[in-house]
Design an enzyme around this catalytic site. Structure first.
Site: not given
Ligand code: TIU
Length: 224
Positions: A29, A77, A134, A137, A162-163, A167, A207
């Site tokens: 993303d 996304e 997609k 997430k 990210v993030t 995701c 772990q």
């Molecule tokens: N790609 C992804 O992480 N989508 C999000 O909505 N991330 C947020 O941190 N909001």
């Protein structure tokens, strides 16, 4: 049977690359919607600038995999223009007028095909690289990604993007449960919340590597 590859000096233990071509770079993303003002990330109230810092590091990984002709997958996304793949629960969240599907300065927020939903220009996919839109997430949710990886003989994922705690972590957990060995690249992932990034790195490798491994870009590069 091809011999296994070298070991990346990862945490919590060395990550041994499987046969050549079995490890793919999975870039999650890296879209304008998350990295630029006026997109989905900003609409949620986030300062998007910290995410821009990892663009050069993700570019280094892309350059590495391209130079060795190894598989690369980019996820994005986004939702269909009619929002038929966006659950009402997701659509309802956020400030009115700044929700998924609403018009923004880069087009409709988090809608496939809109300028803001595209990848940042520095990280645009090249021909031959797999692009996986997609609606959720996790990259395995309603994407057919598992079958696409199996068809290519991919069993390991080197993950950037990210993030970190949304995701990226969701995808890494989905992949881990499906039997993929996952390595999250520490300096090629970012969050709007530094403490969430730090916690995610800790929790995936705790772990004995309950969800996977982590390593820095340099540590990945040096074994190729
Ligand atoms: N790609 C992804 O992480 N989508 C999000 O909505 N991330 C947020 O941190 N909001």
């Amino acid at each position: 049977m091809t011999a296994p590859g070298p070991e990346i000096a990862a945490r919590p233990s060395p990550f041994r690359l499987a046969a050549r071509g079995a490890a793919a770079l999975l870039v999650i993303d890296m879209q304008r919607d998350f990295l630029e003002p006026g997109g989905f990330g900003a609409a949620l109230g986030n300062d998007v600038r910290p995410l821009q810092r990892i663009v050069p590091e993700v570019r280094r990984l892309l350059g590495l995999f391209r130079a060795h002709d190894l598989p690369i997958i980019h996820t994005k996304e986004g939702h269909r223009p009619d929002l038929s793949d966006c659950p009402a629960s997701k659509r309802r969240r956020g400030a009115p007028g700044m929700r998924i599907g609403d018009p923004g300065p880069m087009g409709r927020i988090l809608v496939l095909g809109e300028p803001g939903n595209d990848f940042v220009s520095e990280l645009a996919p090249e021909p031959g690289e797999l692009v996986v839109p997609k609606p959720g997430k996790g990259a395995f949710y309603r994407t057919g990604l598992d079958a696409k990886l199996a068809a290519r003989g991919i069993s390991q994922l080197i993950i950037a993007g990210v993030t970190t705690e949304v995701c990226v972590q969701t995808t890494m957990r989905e992949a881990n449960d499906r039997g993929y060995e996952c390595l999250l690249v520490e300096d090629a992932t970012e969050s709007y919340f530094p403490e969430f990034k730090a916690a995610t790195l800790e929790m995936v490798r705790a772990q004995g590597g309950i969800v996977g491994w982590t390593a820095k870009v340099e540590e990945v590069i040096e074994v190729f």
